[in-house]
Design a protein around this motif. Structure first.
Motif, PDB file in Angstrom:
ATOM      1  N   LEU A   1       1.337 -22.004 -30.125  1.00  0.00           N
ATOM      2  CA  LEU A   1       0.342 -22.032 -29.050  1.00  0.00           C
ATOM      3  C   LEU A   1      -0.756 -21.001 -29.339  1.00  0.00           C
ATOM      4  N   PRO A   2      -1.491 -21.196 -30.413  1.00  0.00           N
ATOM      5  CA  PRO A   2      -2.411 -20.151 -30.880  1.00  0.00           C
ATOM      6  C   PRO A   2      -3.499 -19.767 -29.881  1.00  0.00           C
ATOM      7  N   ASP A   3      -4.099 -20.730 -29.189  1.00  0.00           N
ATOM      8  CA  ASP A   3      -5.171 -20.394 -28.257  1.00  0.00           C
ATOM      9  C   ASP A   3      -4.683 -19.475 -27.140  1.00  0.00           C
ATOM     10  N   TYR A   4      -3.474 -19.737 -26.660  1.00  0.00           N
ATOM     11  CA  TYR A   4      -2.929 -18.943 -25.566  1.00  0.00           C
ATOM     12  C   TYR A   4      -2.445 -17.571 -26.055  1.00  0.00           C
TER      13      TYR A   4
ATOM     14  N   LEU B   1      -3.661 -19.935 -36.351  1.00  0.00           N
ATOM     15  CA  LEU B   1      -2.637 -20.747 -37.010  1.00  0.00           C
ATOM     16  C   LEU B   1      -2.353 -20.294 -38.436  1.00  0.00           C
ATOM     17  N   ASN B   2      -3.349 -19.817 -39.112  1.00  0.00           N
ATOM     18  CA  ASN B   2      -3.154 -19.396 -40.508  1.00  0.00           C
ATOM     19  C   ASN B   2      -2.845 -17.909 -40.635  1.00  0.00           C
TER      20      ASN B   2
ATOM     21  N   ARG C   1       6.221 -17.296 -42.537  1.00  0.00           N
ATOM     22  CA  ARG C   1       7.672 -17.484 -42.621  1.00  0.00           C
ATOM     23  C   ARG C   1       8.091 -18.794 -41.964  1.00  0.00           C
ATOM     24  N   ILE C   2       7.437 -19.159 -40.866  1.00  0.00           N
ATOM     25  CA  ILE C   2       7.736 -20.409 -40.165  1.00  0.00           C
ATOM     26  C   ILE C   2       7.371 -21.609 -41.029  1.00  0.00           C
ATOM     27  N   TYR C   3       6.198 -21.562 -41.628  1.00  0.00           N
ATOM     28  CA  TYR C   3       5.773 -22.685 -42.471  1.00  0.00           C
ATOM     29  C   TYR C   3       6.704 -22.867 -43.672  1.00  0.00           C
TER      30      TYR C   3
ATOM     31  N   PRO D   1      -8.352 -24.748 -34.819  1.00  0.00           N
ATOM     32  CA  PRO D   1      -9.181 -25.931 -35.033  1.00  0.00           C
ATOM     33  C   PRO D   1      -8.467 -26.927 -35.940  1.00  0.00           C
ATOM     34  N   PRO D   2      -8.818 -28.205 -35.864  1.00  0.00           N
ATOM     35  CA  PRO D   2      -8.159 -29.189 -36.738  1.00  0.00           C
ATOM     36  C   PRO D   2      -8.372 -28.898 -38.220  1.00  0.00           C
ATOM     37  N   GLN D   3      -9.489 -28.276 -38.578  1.00  0.00           N
ATOM     38  CA  GLN D   3      -9.723 -27.950 -39.984  1.00  0.00           C
ATOM     39  C   GLN D   3      -8.623 -27.039 -40.518  1.00  0.00           C
ATOM     40  N   MET D   4      -8.148 -26.130 -39.695  1.00  0.00           N
ATOM     41  CA  MET D   4      -7.104 -25.204 -40.113  1.00  0.00           C
ATOM     42  C   MET D   4      -5.782 -25.956 -40.319  1.00  0.00           C
TER      43      MET D   4
END
Length: 283
Positions: A129-132, A137-138, A144-146, A168-171
Motif C-alpha cells: 500500500l505504497p501511497d498510504y 514500490l521500488n 526482500r519481498i520481491y 505509478p504503473p511505470q514502476m
C-alpha cells in the motif's frame, strides 16, 4: 424500470449470465472469486459488513466461492500485523485466502513471518500500500519481498494510482520485468493512467489489471478486454467497502461476452492460484 423492461434490456446485451442475474438476483451457474478484499473495522467510518462472519454470509448469498483478503488491521496496525488474516484462513480455509501485508515502517517481524510463510497454506502472495504508507514500490525495504515472491511464483497486489510518486504503473512495469515469476496485480488499475496500465498488461505477461474502483467507469471494462484481453482482467471489489454485486453489475452489463465474463469473475483467479506451488486451491 419493470422487471420485463430490465430483462429486455439484458437481452440486447446478449449475455446469458446477465440475463440469469436479472431473473434470479444472483449467479448460480458460476461462482465469483474476489481478488481484492479487506475485513475488520476501519477508523473514521462505519462498514456494516466488515465482520468476518457477516462477510461470509454475503459471500454465501451472492455465490462468492472465495476471496483473497488483506485485513485493515494488517494494513495499519503494527501490533496486530497479519494475525487477523491467519485466523480467518484457519476458520474458513475453503473460503478465505490471504495476502501477507508488508508495512515498510513496521517490518520488525518480517523475517520471522517469512520463515513461517510456507506453513500458512492460505497465503498466496503479498499486498503493498505504497501511497498510504508513503514509501515507493521500488524502495529497498521491499526488495526482500520481491525476491521471496519471485522464488515461489506468488501474487503481488499493490495499490496503484496514476501520477503518484509512490506506485505509478511505470514502476510496476520495471519490477515486473525484473521479477518475471511474480504475478503483479495492479490494484485499481492506476486511475488517471489506466491507458498506460492497460498497455502494460497487454505487453507484460505477468501483469494483470484489477477492477476495484476503476471498473465502475463507463466503457472501461470493455476497453480493458479489447486491448489487453479478458485473460488479463481480475475481479476485485474492496469488499466490505462495496458490496461485490456492485462491481459484478459493471462486468455483466459491460457489453462483453460470457466467456470474457467467466474469465474475469472466476477462471483467471483459478488459473493464477493453480500456478502457485504448494497452494491448495478450489476450482
Amino acid at each position: 424500470m419493470s422487471i420485463q423492461a430490465r430483462i429486455s434490456q439484458t437481452m440486447t446485451n446478449r449475455s446469458q449470465l446477465a440475463k440469469e442475474f436479472v431473473e434470479t438476483g444472483r449467479l448460480s451457474s458460476i461462482s465469483i472469486i474476489d481478488m481484492h478484499t479487506h475485513m475488520g473495522p476501519f477508523y473514521g467510518t462505519y462498514l456494516p459488513e466488515a465482520h468476518l462472519d457477516t462477510m461470509i454470509q454475503t459471500m454465501d448469498r451472492e455465490h462468492i466461492e472465495w476471496i483473497i483478503s488483506a485485513p485493515h488491521s494488517a494494513l495499519f496496525d503494527p501490533i496486530g500485523g497479519n494475525s487477523e488474516i491467519r485466523e480467518a484462513i484457519t476458520k474458513y480455509p475453503d473460503k478465505i485466502y490471504g495476502y501477507y501485508v508488508v508495512n515498510p515502517h513496521y517490518d520488525h517481524d518480517l523475517e520471522r513471518d517469512l520463515a513461517e510463510f510456507d506453513r500458512v497454506k492460505g497465503y498466496v502472495g503479498f499486498k503493498l500500500l505504497p501511497d498510504y504508507h508513503k514509501y515507493p514500490l521500488n524502495g529497498e525495504k521491499f526488495r526482500r519481498i520481491y525476491e521471496f515472491a519471485n522464488e515461489r511464483g506468488l501474487l503481488l497486489l499493490s495499490h496503484t494510482w496514476g501520477h503518484s510518486s509512490y506506485n505509478p504503473p511505470q514502476m510496476i512495469g520495471e519490477l515486473a520485468r525484473k521479477y518475471e515469476n511474480i504475478s503483479f496485480l495492479l490494484g485499481h488499475s492506476a486511475p488517471g493512467e489506466t491507458d498506460y496500465a492497460i498497455e502494460l498488461a497487454r505487453t507484460q505477461p505477468n501483469v494483470y489489471l484489477e477492477l476495484c474502483d476503476t471498473g465502475r467507469l463507463n466503457g472501461m471494462i470493455g476497453k480493458m478486454v479489447r486491448e489487453a484481453t479478458s485473460e488479463k482482467v481480475l475481479f476485485g471489489t474492496d469488499f466490505p467497502w462495496y458490496d461485490p454485486h456492485y462491481m459484478l453489475g459493471s462486468v455483466l452489463f459491460s457489453g462483453i461476452g460470457d466467456e470474457d465474463i467467466r474469465n474475469i469473475i472466476h477462471d483467471n483467479a483459478v488459473r493464477l492460484l493453480h500456478g502457485i506451488p504448494h497452494r491448495k486451491v478450489r476450482t
